[in-house]
Scaffold this motif. Sequence first.
Motif, PDB file in Angstrom:
ATOM      1  N   MET A 213       0.841  -1.186   0.000  1.00 36.10           N
ATOM      2  CA  MET A 213       0.000   0.000   0.000  1.00 36.10           C
ATOM      3  C   MET A 213       0.880   1.241   0.000  1.00 36.10           C
ATOM      4  SD  MET A 213      -2.819  -1.264   2.806  1.00 36.10           S
ATOM      5  CE  MET A 213      -3.983   0.038   2.438  1.00 36.10           C
ATOM      6  N   ILE A 214       0.336   2.350  -0.481  1.00 33.24           N
ATOM      7  CA  ILE A 214       1.081   3.615  -0.565  1.00 33.24           C
ATOM      8  C   ILE A 214       0.290   4.702   0.143  1.00 33.24           C
ATOM      9  CG2 ILE A 214       2.016   5.379  -2.109  1.00 33.24           C
ATOM     10  CD1 ILE A 214       2.462   3.253  -4.188  1.00 33.24           C
ATOM     11  N   ASP A 215       0.983   5.500   0.946  1.00 36.19           N
ATOM     12  CA  ASP A 215       0.374   6.642   1.618  1.00 36.19           C
ATOM     13  C   ASP A 215       0.194   7.765   0.602  1.00 36.19           C
ATOM     14  OD1 ASP A 215      -0.401   8.743   3.203  1.00 36.19           O
ATOM     15  OD2 ASP A 215       1.131   8.434   4.739  1.00 36.19           O
ATOM     16  N   SER A 216      -1.028   8.208   0.408  1.00 30.78           N
ATOM     17  CA  SER A 216      -1.298   9.246  -0.597  1.00 30.78           C
ATOM     18  C   SER A 216      -0.695  10.594  -0.241  1.00 30.78           C
ATOM     19  CB  SER A 216      -2.814   9.408  -0.784  1.00 30.78           C
ATOM     20  OG  SER A 216      -3.419   9.841   0.432  1.00 30.78           O
ATOM     21  N   MET A 227       6.014   2.936  -6.666  1.00 24.37           N
ATOM     22  CA  MET A 227       5.295   2.272  -7.761  1.00 24.37           C
ATOM     23  C   MET A 227       6.284   1.525  -8.663  1.00 24.37           C
ATOM     24  SD  MET A 227       1.995   2.229  -8.356  1.00 24.37           S
ATOM     25  CE  MET A 227       1.003   1.357  -9.557  1.00 24.37           C
ATOM     26  N   LEU A 228       7.420   2.162  -8.930  1.00 21.77           N
ATOM     27  CA  LEU A 228       8.416   1.537  -9.794  1.00 21.77           C
ATOM     28  C   LEU A 228       9.052   0.315  -9.138  1.00 21.77           C
ATOM     29  CD1 LEU A 228      10.256   4.625 -11.337  1.00 21.77           C
ATOM     30  CD2 LEU A 228       9.008   2.863 -12.585  1.00 21.77           C
ATOM     31  N   SER A 229       9.235   0.358  -7.824  1.00 23.94           N
ATOM     32  CA  SER A 229       9.888  -0.751  -7.130  1.00 23.94           C
ATOM     33  C   SER A 229       8.941  -1.903  -6.834  1.00 23.94           C
ATOM     34  CB  SER A 229      10.496  -0.251  -5.812  1.00 23.94           C
ATOM     35  OG  SER A 229       9.470   0.223  -4.947  1.00 23.94           O
ATOM     36  N   THR A 233       0.813  -3.989 -10.513  1.00 22.91           N
ATOM     37  CA  THR A 233       0.313  -2.940 -11.397  1.00 22.91           C
ATOM     38  C   THR A 233      -0.652  -2.018 -10.666  1.00 22.91           C
ATOM     39  OG1 THR A 233       0.479  -4.468 -13.247  1.00 22.91           O
ATOM     40  CG2 THR A 233      -0.825  -2.500 -13.613  1.00 22.91           C
ATOM     41  N   ARG A 234      -1.446  -2.584  -9.769  1.00 29.08           N
ATOM     42  CA  ARG A 234      -2.452  -1.812  -9.033  1.00 29.08           C
ATOM     43  C   ARG A 234      -2.109  -1.840  -7.549  1.00 29.08           C
ATOM     44  NH1 ARG A 234      -4.527  -4.977 -12.874  1.00 29.08           N
ATOM     45  NH2 ARG A 234      -5.900  -4.063 -14.455  1.00 29.08           N
ATOM     46  N   ILE A 235      -2.090  -0.660  -6.927  1.00 28.85           N
ATOM     47  CA  ILE A 235      -1.724  -0.553  -5.513  1.00 28.85           C
ATOM     48  C   ILE A 235      -2.735   0.346  -4.811  1.00 28.85           C
ATOM     49  CG2 ILE A 235       0.026   0.238  -3.864  1.00 28.85           C
ATOM     50  CD1 ILE A 235       2.150  -0.475  -5.840  1.00 28.85           C
ATOM     51  N   GLY A 251      -0.497   1.688 -12.274  1.00 24.78           N
ATOM     52  CA  GLY A 251       0.805   2.122 -12.744  1.00 24.78           C
ATOM     53  C   GLY A 251       0.753   2.803 -14.092  1.00 24.78           C
ATOM     54  N   LYS A 252      -0.053   2.278 -15.004  1.00 21.12           N
ATOM     55  CA  LYS A 252      -0.128   2.862 -16.334  1.00 21.12           C
ATOM     56  C   LYS A 252      -0.686   4.286 -16.278  1.00 21.12           C
ATOM     57  CE  LYS A 252      -1.197   0.194 -19.723  1.00 21.12           C
ATOM     58  NZ  LYS A 252      -1.937  -0.673 -20.689  1.00 21.12           N
TER      59      LYS A 252
END
Length: 417
Positions: A213-216, A227-229, A233-235, A251-252
């Motif tokens: 997960m990513i903190d917005s 995202m690159l690491s 594709t979807r997080i 990612g796209k």
Amino acid sequence: MLVSLAAILILLVLSAFFSGSETALTGASQPLMHQLDQTGNRRAAMVNKLYGQKDRLIGTILLGNNLVNILATALATSMMIALYGEAGVAYATIAITLLVLIFSEILPKTYAFRNADRVALAVAPVVNVLVTALSPLTRTLQVIVRGICRLFGLGLTERDGLGTAAAELRGAIALHDGDEDAVKHERAMLKSVLDLAEVQVGEIMIHRKNVTMIDSDLEPQAVVAEMLSSPYTRIPLFRDKPDNIVGILHGKGLFRAVQEQGTQQDLDFVAMAAEPWFVPETTTLFDQLQAFRQRRVHFALVVDEYGSFLGVVTLEDILEEIVGEISDEHDITVTGVRREQDGSFIVQGGVTIRDLNREFEWTLPDEEAATVAGLILHESRRIPEVGQVFRFHDFRFEILRRQRHQITAVRVTPPKA
């Protein structure tokens, strides 16, 4: 004398025909006949028609078989009495019994049993004509039989309910011969297709502690770097706390926005993210697969009855339940299972029971627990210590490692074949 012998011979041939036809038509493969019917095979269509009116089919065959057998016995008895007097009755009984048993029962039924499909296609036209011609008589006999059964309280309207169509399919799959890897894989795939309507997404989901997960609220460069690491594709994007998921970042879409804007600054990740889709953990895989197709999305968030975030499920997860593990060049392969020389297996606690059953054709139950660790907790009713050994369902489980209250590694020894 010669006429009687010829008539008896013909009657024995007819008896063999009826006996073989009964075995072939009741033992022919229904799926094969259905497939041949679909391709335009008229004889297969006749077999399917006869199978659909099984009562009339059996009645016709039994009627014909008994008629020719009784007539052959009567002729033989008459001929033997004329030759040997009263002793001819015994001679005729012995002779006809042996001839009918060998040439009109065992021989034709054995051949028809071993070549049921071929024989069924061969005899279908003749039997179809007989069923139609003798229909009035067989229907009358059916009425009499049903009346007698009602008199004794026997019902003939319901089919034996010991099994269902799905159970029959599972039995047929289990009987699929072969120990080769390809055959085992085919068996696993077919069983998994039948399980789609029974297995829930909560059993195959990626648990929240393993979800990337990513903190917005991170800096744009940090979000792009994560995202690159990531191999995914979807997080999911969260704000303030992991339970507060505000979107699914693709990612796209992210890289398209970077390319269009020419910089990573001032990117609104929440705006470009897809709206999160939440599904209950009790949703079946079949329903979830249909929902994925209808919504044209591949990613869903799983929640419990209280709305708490449990994990994620993807279209790939469901497909892997059918065809097995799908790996691409970006996947991080973690099997979680290592075979030992003594026949045991070192298994990570989070490995699912379904994966083990599919891979090694085990029969561990997965109704109450989805993972090996969950099964041990459910069966032992305790949090075990390292070194403890349990025996459940003929398997031996030895706890190798534990992290706080979580079982992380187990030695599993299957029963010896």
